[in-house]
Design a protein around this motif. Structure first.
Motif, short mmCIF file in Angstrom:
data_model
loop_
_atom_site.label_atom_id
_atom_site.label_comp_id
_atom_site.label_asym_id
_atom_site.label_seq_id
_atom_site.Cartn_x
_atom_site.Cartn_y
_atom_site.Cartn_z
N ARG A 7 0.84 -1.19 0.00
CA ARG A 7 0.00 0.00 0.00
C ARG A 7 0.87 1.24 0.00
N PHE A 10 -3.22 6.89 -0.33
CA PHE A 10 -4.45 7.14 -1.07
C PHE A 10 -4.20 8.08 -2.24
N ASP A 11 -4.88 7.81 -3.34
CA ASP A 11 -4.83 8.67 -4.51
C ASP A 11 -5.64 9.93 -4.18
N GLY A 15 -9.44 9.13 -4.18
CA GLY A 15 -9.67 8.73 -2.79
C GLY A 15 -9.47 7.23 -2.56
N LYS A 16 -9.08 6.53 -3.62
CA LYS A 16 -8.88 5.08 -3.52
C LYS A 16 -7.46 4.78 -3.04
N THR A 17 -7.31 3.61 -2.43
CA THR A 17 -6.00 3.18 -1.98
C THR A 17 -5.14 2.81 -3.19
#
Length: 111
Positions: A7, A10-11, A15-17
């Motif tokens: 990981r 966040f983008d 807002g996605k990982t």
């Protein structure tokens, strides 16, 4: 997610990982280390604040504990890499095994 991807945080747009397959010692590996350490620091602070406040419900405590365990799972490999040369006799691995044994015993205890 333990399929070789790490990981990265966040983008900012979606807002996605964001995840990446990293090369040990590479730039993305360092970014993943930073993301893991930042996450662990936040969960440590949140858990500390929650334990100093009003008593948590069982569901709240389980949620916080799950996130702290997840964060520890991400930062422990970073710590192990940092002390790998010092831990030639496998002390860290013995602590991990002992911790699992204690966790199993505690989980099976009845009040």
């Amino acid at each position: 997610m333990n399929d070789g991807f790490r990981r990265l945080g966040f983008d900012a747009v979606t807002g996605k990982t964001a995840y990446a397959r990293t090369e040990p010692g590479g730039f993305l590996d360092a970014m993943a280390d930073v993301a893991a350490l930042e996450t662990a620091a936040v969960w440590h602070a949140l858990a500390g604040a929650m334990t100093d406040g009003p008593q948590l419900s069982a569901d709240e405590a389980n949620f916080v504990l799950a996130r702290v365990v997840e964060a520890l799972g991400e930062v422990l490999p970073i710590a192990v890499r940092a002390v790998d040369a010092v831990d030639a006799d496998g002390t860290v691995a013995r602590y991990v095994e002992a911790g699992r044994d204690i966790g199993t015993a505690v989980r099976n205890m009845r009040p």
